[in-house]
Design a protein around this motif. Structure first.
Motif, PDB file in Angstrom:
ATOM      1  N   VAL A 281       0.091 -13.970  -4.330  1.00  0.00           N
ATOM      2  CA  VAL A 281       1.085 -13.232  -3.556  1.00  0.00           C
ATOM      3  C   VAL A 281       0.831 -11.747  -3.726  1.00  0.00           C
ATOM      4  CG1 VAL A 281       3.530 -12.708  -3.258  1.00  0.00           C
ATOM      5  CG2 VAL A 281       2.824 -15.041  -3.795  1.00  0.00           C
ATOM      6  N   ALA A 282       0.698 -11.034  -2.613  1.00  0.00           N
ATOM      7  CA  ALA A 282       0.499  -9.585  -2.633  1.00  0.00           C
ATOM      8  C   ALA A 282       1.710  -8.901  -2.023  1.00  0.00           C
ATOM      9  CB  ALA A 282      -0.760  -9.204  -1.842  1.00  0.00           C
ATOM     10  N   VAL A 283       2.270  -7.928  -2.739  1.00  0.00           N
ATOM     11  CA  VAL A 283       3.352  -7.109  -2.197  1.00  0.00           C
ATOM     12  C   VAL A 283       2.724  -5.831  -1.650  1.00  0.00           C
ATOM     13  CG1 VAL A 283       5.482  -5.858  -2.681  1.00  0.00           C
ATOM     14  CG2 VAL A 283       5.041  -8.054  -3.792  1.00  0.00           C
ATOM     15  N   VAL A 284       2.843  -5.651  -0.341  1.00  0.00           N
ATOM     16  CA  VAL A 284       2.219  -4.520   0.350  1.00  0.00           C
ATOM     17  C   VAL A 284       3.307  -3.526   0.740  1.00  0.00           C
ATOM     18  CG1 VAL A 284       0.777  -3.802   2.296  1.00  0.00           C
ATOM     19  CG2 VAL A 284       0.449  -6.063   1.261  1.00  0.00           C
ATOM     20  N   ARG A 285       3.158  -2.279   0.342  1.00  0.00           N
ATOM     21  CA  ARG A 285       4.093  -1.217   0.733  1.00  0.00           C
ATOM     22  C   ARG A 285       3.376  -0.262   1.678  1.00  0.00           C
ATOM     23  NH1 ARG A 285       5.187   2.074  -3.374  1.00  0.00           N
ATOM     24  NH2 ARG A 285       7.151   2.841  -2.493  1.00  0.00           N
ATOM     25  N   SER A 286       3.978  -0.055   2.827  1.00  0.00           N
ATOM     26  CA  SER A 286       3.370   0.789   3.854  1.00  0.00           C
ATOM     27  C   SER A 286       4.446   1.665   4.484  1.00  0.00           C
ATOM     28  CB  SER A 286       2.710  -0.083   4.931  1.00  0.00           C
ATOM     29  OG  SER A 286       2.261   0.700   6.012  1.00  0.00           O
TER      30      SER A 286
ATOM     31  N   THR B 152      -1.982   5.207  -0.912  1.00  0.00           N
ATOM     32  CA  THR B 152      -0.943   6.010  -0.277  1.00  0.00           C
ATOM     33  C   THR B 152      -1.109   7.492  -0.612  1.00  0.00           C
ATOM     34  OG1 THR B 152       0.580   5.814  -2.149  1.00  0.00           O
ATOM     35  CG2 THR B 152       0.670   4.088  -0.474  1.00  0.00           C
ATOM     36  N   ILE B 153      -0.615   8.345   0.285  1.00  0.00           N
ATOM     37  CA  ILE B 153      -0.608   9.782   0.014  1.00  0.00           C
ATOM     38  C   ILE B 153       0.273  10.084  -1.183  1.00  0.00           C
ATOM     39  CG2 ILE B 153       0.090  12.031   0.932  1.00  0.00           C
ATOM     40  CD1 ILE B 153      -0.649  10.997   3.711  1.00  0.00           C
ATOM     41  N   ALA B 154       1.425   9.385  -1.263  1.00  0.00           N
ATOM     42  CA  ALA B 154       2.316   9.585  -2.407  1.00  0.00           C
ATOM     43  C   ALA B 154       1.617   9.226  -3.710  1.00  0.00           C
ATOM     44  CB  ALA B 154       3.582   8.746  -2.238  1.00  0.00           C
ATOM     45  N   GLY B 155       0.826   8.164  -3.684  1.00  0.00           N
ATOM     46  CA  GLY B 155       0.094   7.759  -4.879  1.00  0.00           C
ATOM     47  C   GLY B 155      -0.933   8.785  -5.286  1.00  0.00           C
ATOM     48  N   ARG B 156      -1.607   9.384  -4.309  1.00  0.00           N
ATOM     49  CA  ARG B 156      -2.600  10.416  -4.614  1.00  0.00           C
ATOM     50  C   ARG B 156      -1.938  11.659  -5.185  1.00  0.00           C
ATOM     51  NH1 ARG B 156      -5.572   9.792   1.239  1.00  0.00           N
ATOM     52  NH2 ARG B 156      -6.245   7.625   0.961  1.00  0.00           N
ATOM     53  N   ILE B 157      -0.779  12.035  -4.632  1.00  0.00           N
ATOM     54  CA  ILE B 157      -0.053  13.198  -5.146  1.00  0.00           C
ATOM     55  C   ILE B 157       0.361  12.957  -6.598  1.00  0.00           C
ATOM     56  CG2 ILE B 157       2.081  14.537  -4.931  1.00  0.00           C
ATOM     57  CD1 ILE B 157       1.884  14.108  -1.897  1.00  0.00           C
ATOM     58  N   GLU B 158       0.861  11.745  -6.865  1.00  0.00           N
ATOM     59  CA  GLU B 158       1.278  11.424  -8.228  1.00  0.00           C
ATOM     60  C   GLU B 158       0.102  11.446  -9.188  1.00  0.00           C
ATOM     61  OE1 GLU B 158       3.583  10.706 -11.407  1.00  0.00           O
ATOM     62  OE2 GLU B 158       4.235  11.227  -9.363  1.00  0.00           O
ATOM     63  N   GLU B 159      -1.070  10.979  -8.732  1.00  0.00           N
ATOM     64  CA  GLU B 159      -2.269  11.008  -9.568  1.00  0.00           C
ATOM     65  C   GLU B 159      -2.661  12.435  -9.893  1.00  0.00           C
ATOM     66  OE1 GLU B 159      -5.515   9.948 -11.823  1.00  0.00           O
ATOM     67  OE2 GLU B 159      -3.818   8.754 -11.136  1.00  0.00           O
ATOM     68  N   VAL B 160      -2.583  13.347  -8.908  1.00  0.00           N
ATOM     69  CA  VAL B 160      -2.890  14.770  -9.155  1.00  0.00           C
ATOM     70  C   VAL B 160      -1.909  15.349 -10.165  1.00  0.00           C
ATOM     71  CG1 VAL B 160      -2.919  17.062  -8.111  1.00  0.00           C
ATOM     72  CG2 VAL B 160      -3.967  15.139  -6.913  1.00  0.00           C
ATOM     73  N   ARG B 161      -0.619  15.004 -10.010  1.00  0.00           N
ATOM     74  CA  ARG B 161       0.388  15.495 -10.962  1.00  0.00           C
ATOM     75  C   ARG B 161       0.087  15.047 -12.386  1.00  0.00           C
ATOM     76  NH1 ARG B 161       5.783  14.066  -7.390  1.00  0.00           N
ATOM     77  NH2 ARG B 161       5.780  15.949  -6.079  1.00  0.00           N
ATOM     78  N   ARG B 162      -0.298  13.785 -12.536  1.00  0.00           N
ATOM     79  CA  ARG B 162      -0.617  13.272 -13.864  1.00  0.00           C
ATOM     80  C   ARG B 162      -1.795  14.011 -14.468  1.00  0.00           C
ATOM     81  NH1 ARG B 162       0.584   8.031 -11.693  1.00  0.00           N
ATOM     82  NH2 ARG B 162      -1.612   7.680 -11.311  1.00  0.00           N
ATOM     83  N   ARG B 163      -2.795  14.275 -13.653  1.00  0.00           N
ATOM     84  CA  ARG B 163      -3.978  14.971 -14.163  1.00  0.00           C
ATOM     85  C   ARG B 163      -3.639  16.401 -14.560  1.00  0.00           C
ATOM     86  NH1 ARG B 163      -8.925  13.054 -10.106  1.00  0.00           N
ATOM     87  NH2 ARG B 163      -8.820  10.822 -10.661  1.00  0.00           N
TER      88      ARG B 163
ATOM     89  N   GLU C  11       6.401  -4.649   2.822  1.00  0.00           N
ATOM     90  CA  GLU C  11       7.629  -3.867   2.711  1.00  0.00           C
ATOM     91  C   GLU C  11       7.393  -2.488   3.317  1.00  0.00           C
ATOM     92  OE1 GLU C  11      10.665  -2.229  -0.777  1.00  0.00           O
ATOM     93  OE2 GLU C  11       8.936  -3.472  -1.276  1.00  0.00           O
ATOM     94  N   VAL C  12       8.166  -2.133   4.338  1.00  0.00           N
ATOM     95  CA  VAL C  12       8.048  -0.808   4.954  1.00  0.00           C
ATOM     96  C   VAL C  12       8.853   0.179   4.112  1.00  0.00           C
ATOM     97  CG1 VAL C  12       8.518   0.586   7.000  1.00  0.00           C
ATOM     98  CG2 VAL C  12       7.738  -1.775   7.251  1.00  0.00           C
ATOM     99  N   ASP C  13       8.165   1.233   3.637  1.00  0.00           N
ATOM    100  CA  ASP C  13       8.797   2.224   2.761  1.00  0.00           C
ATOM    101  C   ASP C  13       8.296   3.616   3.148  1.00  0.00           C
ATOM    102  OD1 ASP C  13       9.813   3.801   0.783  1.00  0.00           O
ATOM    103  OD2 ASP C  13       9.074   2.601  -0.889  1.00  0.00           O
ATOM    104  N   PRO C  14       9.106   4.400   3.852  1.00  0.00           N
ATOM    105  CA  PRO C  14       8.676   5.738   4.300  1.00  0.00           C
ATOM    106  C   PRO C  14       8.271   6.655   3.156  1.00  0.00           C
ATOM    107  CG  PRO C  14      10.701   5.071   5.405  1.00  0.00           C
ATOM    108  CD  PRO C  14      10.461   4.075   4.321  1.00  0.00           C
TER     109      PRO C  14
END
Length: 269
Positions: free
Chosen positions: A200-205, A255-266, A234-237
């Protein structure tokens, strides 16, 4: 389950598969849930029936005396086998019976050609509850009587979902067995998917995926994991763009949000 309990579960599953073929699968699921719940309530009975030092024939005799004439032969033989094998902990006995109840409900759905519906409905119900604070509070509140929860579920989803879905959701809500509703829905969803050996894959888009996009994503995941994958989308703006896929502990995040969070962590590091 691990070690001794895993081997015992395999033995009980083998017996279950041998006797379930001619059974009413919906009724069998309900009976196994009921016995699991009985063992949860009656701690002394559960400890006695899972005691590895007690002879298996003696435990089987107790179960037959307790359940014969009250449940189907398929349920009785499954429970007799379950108390005759050895478990790592007494709680694993009830866990195994509930698990086989889910398998029976999934087999019922497959026989009705509704397995995909049940997977989707479990996921959607979880999203509905997560988005409604008051509904979640009532369903999760141990002080709310079981009958009141059954009636609430009936008014919400009875006649709107497949019968196996209602059966599984009712078990989780009325008998949470120490789980959160979210975790229980995930567990049951994975067991239902396993009926076809699927992940089962949960996909957020950020936007709804087209059928073609879902087909291509499912094909790519099947190639990557070597098994069919059921998509819960799951649709998530908040993801801004792209999509993320979670399968168990694996996360694929474009996701763009995921990339932003990765930059923040770094930067924080």
């Amino acid at each position: 389950m691990r070690g001794l309990s895993r081997a015992s579960l395999a033995e009980v599953e083998e017996r279950f598969n041998a006797v379930a073929g001619s059974a009413d699968l919906g009724s069998l699921a309900d009976e196994l849930f009921a016995v699991a719940d009985l063992f949860d309530r009656e701690h002394g009975l559960r400890r006695s029936l899972s005691d590895p030092a007690r002879p298996a024939t003696q435990k089987a005799q107790v179960v037959r005396g307790l359940l014969e004439g009250k449940v189907s032969n398929a349920a009785l033989e499954t429970v007799v086998t379950a108390v005759s094998v050895k478990w790592s902990g007494s709680g694993d006995l009830a866990d195994a019976l509930e698990r086989l109840g889910v398998v029976a409900a999934a087999a019922e759905a497959e026989a009705q050609s509704k397995l995909d519906d049940v997977e989707d409905e479990l996921f959607r119900f979880g999203r509905i509850v997560a988005s409604n604070v008051e509904l979640h509070r009532v369903l999760a509140d141990p002080a709310v009587p079981a009958q009141a929860k059954r009636e609430l579920l009936g008014s919400l989803i009875d006649g709107k979902v497949a019968a196996p879905t209602l059966r599984l959701v009712t078990q989780l809500v009325v008998h949470p067995r120490g789980r959160s509703l979210d975790r229980g829905l995930d567990e049951f969803g994975n067991l239902v998917a396993a009926q076809r050996q699927r992940l089962v894959a949960v996909v957020r888009s950020a936007v709804e995926l087209s059928e073609e996009q879902k087909r291509r994503l499912a094909t790519w995941l099947r190639t990557s994991y070597g098994r069919d994958v059921h998509l819960n989308v799951e649709v998530d703006p908040r993801v801004l763009g792209g999509f993320s896929v979670r399968i168990g502990d694996d996360l694929i995040d474009t996701t763009i949000a995921g990339r932003i969070e990765e930059v923040r962590r770094r930067l924080a590091g």
